[in-house]
Each structure stands twice: as C-alpha cells, then as structure tokens.
Design an enzyme around this catalytic site. Structure first.
Site, PDB file in Angstrom:
ATOM      1  N   HIS A 225      10.840   4.693  -9.282  1.00 35.83           N
ATOM      2  CA  HIS A 225      10.070   4.210 -10.536  1.00 35.83           C
ATOM      3  C   HIS A 225      10.483   4.854 -11.576  1.00 35.83           C
ATOM      4  CE1 HIS A 225       7.550   2.015  -7.749  1.00 35.83           C
ATOM      5  NE2 HIS A 225       7.481   0.976  -8.999  1.00 35.83           N
TER       6      HIS A 225
ATOM      7  N   ARG B  37       2.137   7.726   4.773  1.00 40.85           N
ATOM      8  CA  ARG B  37       3.214   8.549   4.500  1.00 40.85           C
ATOM      9  C   ARG B  37       3.684   8.495   3.144  1.00 40.85           C
ATOM     10  NH1 ARG B  37       6.111  10.644   8.875  1.00 40.85           N
ATOM     11  NH2 ARG B  37       4.675  11.508  10.497  1.00 40.85           N
TER      12      ARG B  37
ATOM     13  N   LYS C 178       1.676  -9.421  -4.829  1.00 40.55           N
ATOM     14  CA  LYS C 178       0.364  -8.501  -5.011  1.00 40.55           C
ATOM     15  C   LYS C 178      -0.662  -9.617  -5.346  1.00 40.55           C
ATOM     16  CE  LYS C 178       1.708  -4.653  -3.638  1.00 40.55           C
ATOM     17  NZ  LYS C 178       1.118  -4.070  -2.264  1.00 40.55           N
TER      18      LYS C 178
ATOM     19  N   PRO D 182      -3.857  -0.018  -9.651  1.00 40.07           N
ATOM     20  CA  PRO D 182      -3.382   1.148 -10.226  1.00 40.07           C
ATOM     21  C   PRO D 182      -2.202   0.925 -11.383  1.00 40.07           C
ATOM     22  CG  PRO D 182      -2.129   1.086  -8.107  1.00 40.07           C
ATOM     23  CD  PRO D 182      -3.145  -0.084  -8.221  1.00 40.07           C
TER      24      PRO D 182
ATOM     25  N   TRP E 209      17.987   4.582 -19.266  1.00 39.74           N
ATOM     26  CA  TRP E 209      18.030   3.235 -19.694  1.00 39.74           C
ATOM     27  C   TRP E 209      16.984   2.639 -20.820  1.00 39.74           C
ATOM     28  CZ3 TRP E 209      18.095  -0.860 -15.253  1.00 39.74           C
ATOM     29  CH2 TRP E 209      19.226  -0.561 -14.374  1.00 39.74           C
TER      30      TRP E 209
ATOM     31  N   GLY F  79      -0.710   6.257   0.000  1.00 40.13           N
ATOM     32  CA  GLY F  79      -1.283   6.335   1.140  1.00 40.13           C
ATOM     33  C   GLY F  79      -1.375   7.825   1.701  1.00 40.13           C
TER      34      GLY F  79
ATOM     35  N   ASN G 194       0.990   3.096 -13.507  1.00 38.45           N
ATOM     36  CA  ASN G 194       1.965   3.522 -12.902  1.00 38.45           C
ATOM     37  C   ASN G 194       1.468   4.956 -12.412  1.00 38.45           C
ATOM     38  OD1 ASN G 194       4.416   1.989 -14.096  1.00 38.45           O
ATOM     39  ND2 ASN G 194       2.994   2.531 -15.850  1.00 38.45           N
TER      40      ASN G 194
ATOM     41  N   SER H  47      -0.832  -3.480  -8.060  1.00 36.78           N
ATOM     42  CA  SER H  47      -0.058  -2.731  -9.029  1.00 36.78           C
ATOM     43  C   SER H  47      -0.380  -3.375 -10.480  1.00 36.78           C
ATOM     44  CB  SER H  47       1.431  -2.860  -8.666  1.00 36.78           C
ATOM     45  OG  SER H  47       2.256  -2.343  -9.954  1.00 36.78           O
ATOM     46  N   SER H  48      -0.280  -2.949 -11.364  1.00 40.80           N
ATOM     47  CA  SER H  48      -0.556  -3.449 -12.796  1.00 40.80           C
ATOM     48  C   SER H  48       0.391  -4.376 -13.216  1.00 40.80           C
ATOM     49  CB  SER H  48      -0.524  -2.226 -13.944  1.00 40.80           C
ATOM     50  OG  SER H  48       0.470  -1.383 -13.903  1.00 40.80           O
ATOM     51  N   CYS H  49       1.817  -4.394 -12.516  1.00 38.15           N
ATOM     52  CA  CYS H  49       2.354  -5.590 -12.818  1.00 38.15           C
ATOM     53  C   CYS H  49       2.205  -6.860 -12.442  1.00 38.15           C
ATOM     54  CB  CYS H  49       3.935  -5.151 -12.033  1.00 38.15           C
ATOM     55  SG  CYS H  49       4.053  -5.778 -10.366  1.00 38.15           S
TER      56      CYS H  49
ATOM     57  N   TYR I 250       7.849  -9.159  -6.850  1.00 37.62           N
ATOM     58  CA  TYR I 250       6.757  -8.078  -6.188  1.00 37.62           C
ATOM     59  C   TYR I 250       5.175  -8.479  -6.805  1.00 37.62           C
ATOM     60  CZ  TYR I 250       4.477  -3.515  -5.686  1.00 37.62           C
ATOM     61  OH  TYR I 250       3.491  -2.809  -5.266  1.00 37.62           O
TER      62      TYR I 250
END
Length: 326
Positions: free
Chosen positions: A193, A26, A154, A177, A216, A30, A179, A121-123, A150
C-alpha cells in the site's frame, strides 16, 4: 443481548482463558491483534500460517475448527495489496478473499463461535461518498474501480456477518479500518500500500544518495492513516463493548495529503532530495476520511500520533528489511 440455543450473549469482558483464534496472525493487523491479546492476558491463542492451513481449503478449515473449537475469532486474514496489485489481479482479490472469509465464518458458525470480529477495509465505500464517510454510506454509490473486486469481497463479508446475526442470533461484528501501517506490513514494490511503499522508496533513496524520488499520481488525494497497534486495541475494545449489525469505522478522524505524508516520511528517513510526481499514474479515490462517531460512542479513540507511528514503523522496517518479502 442476543441468544442461540437458549444461551444468551452480550458484549462483556472476554474470558482470558478461552480459546481465541486469530486468522492471519502473521500479517499487519493479525500480528498486532495477537500482541494486544497477549498483553491483555489471553492464554489460549491459536494461529496458523498459510503453509499450515490454507484458508481457501474449505475442508481443511472445517477440520481445524472442529478440532480447536475456538470461543472467539478475529478474522484478519485476507489477500491485500495496493493500486497496482489490485489492478493487475482483480480475480485473485475477489475469489481468494470471498473463499477465505466464507470458509472461516461457515466453520465458525458450525462450532458455535461466540464472538467473531470480521475486519474489512474503508475501500468498501463509494468513490465519491460524502466526507467524512459514515457507515450508512455503504452501497450508496459506485466503488473506486482500481480496487472494486477487493471491495466487493469485503462487502460480502459484512453482509455475511449481518446474516449470521439475523438468522442465528450470534453477536458477531465487523470493523472497517482506514489505511493501516506498522510492523509486519508488506513493503514489497509490487504488493504494498501507499505508506509502506513510500517508506521503502525514501529509505532506499536516502541510503543510495538518489538524485530524486518519483511517486505515482499528483500527491493531492487525502488519506487517513492508523497504526496497527491502535487497530488492535480498537478490535479488542469492540469485541468487549459493541454489539450491533452495522460495521464500525476505525480510524483517527483526521487525514493528510499523499504529498504531505511523503514529505514527512522523507524527513523521518533522512532523505533531503527532490520528489517528482508521475501524473500519468492514477490517484485513486480523491479523499477517504472515515466518520468515527460510532467508534467514539463505543468508548474508543486512537492514541498513536502519525509522527510517532511513522518513526516506529521506519525503525521496524530498518531492523527487518533483510527478511521482508519482495
């Protein structure tokens, strides 16, 4: 090609009539994978909402896998959020994500899931990694502190996949991936995000005739954005064409500044007023552009332009704003 219990596996077209479990079906990624699989002719898709199956509940996850016995799994379920949420709830982002991915992968291993795609995630990459960021930059420097909890979760998932490959020979893979944005994103002020947050902020400003919009940071950080439908297409492509221990970067190979993306979103939603930048707030990583050479070598490149993707996403947001989570 890899093998387990005498059965050989190698990347090839997936059986459209085999059971395919999409964890997090959901969510942003996904749901896009679910749509892509449906369009691709898969007939036995399985998805469970968090109220139906709490992936942090280890016994419940194992029971589900023993009953459903999927052949393929896309692990897109995760607790996600922007700078604010990650800064406020680091324990949640670390603990919840480690439990989710560990439970799913351990249960998948027990029932012999043939192909599993873990989405990160690319972070995961160091804050000051050389740009564009290659896959081998992993674990070569300090993480961005605003989302390090986080990121560690990952990274643990990537190593989990690599460990399964080494110990059991299963051709599981990981994709990282850039963002992402698109339908079913989180547009809430507290948990979103940067891109969905900007869409909501500018759309509300346009509707209310706001005198100004405040964002910001300085607007100078550079970010790469990929539409979730492109991510879903890349996911299926990798499952059918890639078998390697390294995580695969998934992105467009180009980036823009936050200021530029804000200006584009303002134009798409029809906001013509000024934008202020609150420089007392953090910028995060200065640049985060992925090297997508490995993905290109596997035969896939992105197709949805940023302009087209933003127009689609704004339209979806406006059609669904009344039911989105706060």
């Amino acid at each position: 090609m890899t093998a387990i219990d005498g059965v050989s596996y190698s990347p090839a077209e997936l059986d459209r009539d085999s059971t395919f479990y999409v964890a997090g079906h959901r969510g942003l990624v996904g749901s896009a994978i679910w749509r892509r699989l449906q369009a691709g002719g898969f007939t036995k898709l399985i998805g469970k909402t968090s109220s139906e199956l709490d992936l942090k509940d280890r016994e419940g996850v194992f029971a589900f896998f023993r009953e459903s016995r999927p052949r393929y799994v896309a692990l897109a379920a995760a607790k996600v959020g922007g700078i604010l949420a990650n800064s406020m709830y680091p324990v949640d982002f670390l603990s919840d994500n480690i439990r989710i991915q560990t439970n799913v992968m351990d249960a998948a291993l027990e029932v012999g899931v043939e192909r599993l795609l873990f989405l990160g995630s690319s972070c995961i990459y160091p804050k000051f990694a050389e740009q564009p960021i290659r896959e081998d930059s992993l674990l070569t420097g300090h993480l961005e502190p605003t989302n390090d909890a986080y990121a560690i979760a990952k990274i643990a998932g990537i190593l989990h996949v690599q460990a399964v490959r080494r110990q059991y020979g299963l051709p599981w893979i990981s994709a990282m991936p850039t963002n992402l944005y698109g339908p079913n994103d989180n547009f809430s002020p507290q948990g979103s995000h940067v891109l969905p947050a900007l869409i909501r902020r500018y759309d509300e400003a346009a509707k209310e005739g706001a005198a100004t919009v405040t964002n910001w940071g300085t607007g100078s950080p550079r970010r790469e954005f990929l539409h979730s439908d492109d991510m879903a297409d890349a996911s299926l492509h990798l499952l059918e064409h890639y078998d390697g221990p390294s995580q695969v970067n998934v992105g467009t190979g180009s980036d823009v500044t936050i200021r530029e993306i804000a200006e584009t979103i303002a134009d798409v939603v029809g906001y013509s007023g000024p934008t202020q930048w609150d420089t007392s707030k953090p910028d995060g990583t200065p640049q985060k552009l992925l090297d997508v050479s490995l993905l290109a070598d596997a035969g896939w490149t992105s197709r949805i332009s940023l302009q087209d993707g933003l127009e689609r996403t704004v339209a979806w947001y406006r059609d669904n704003a009344s039911r989105l989570r706060e």
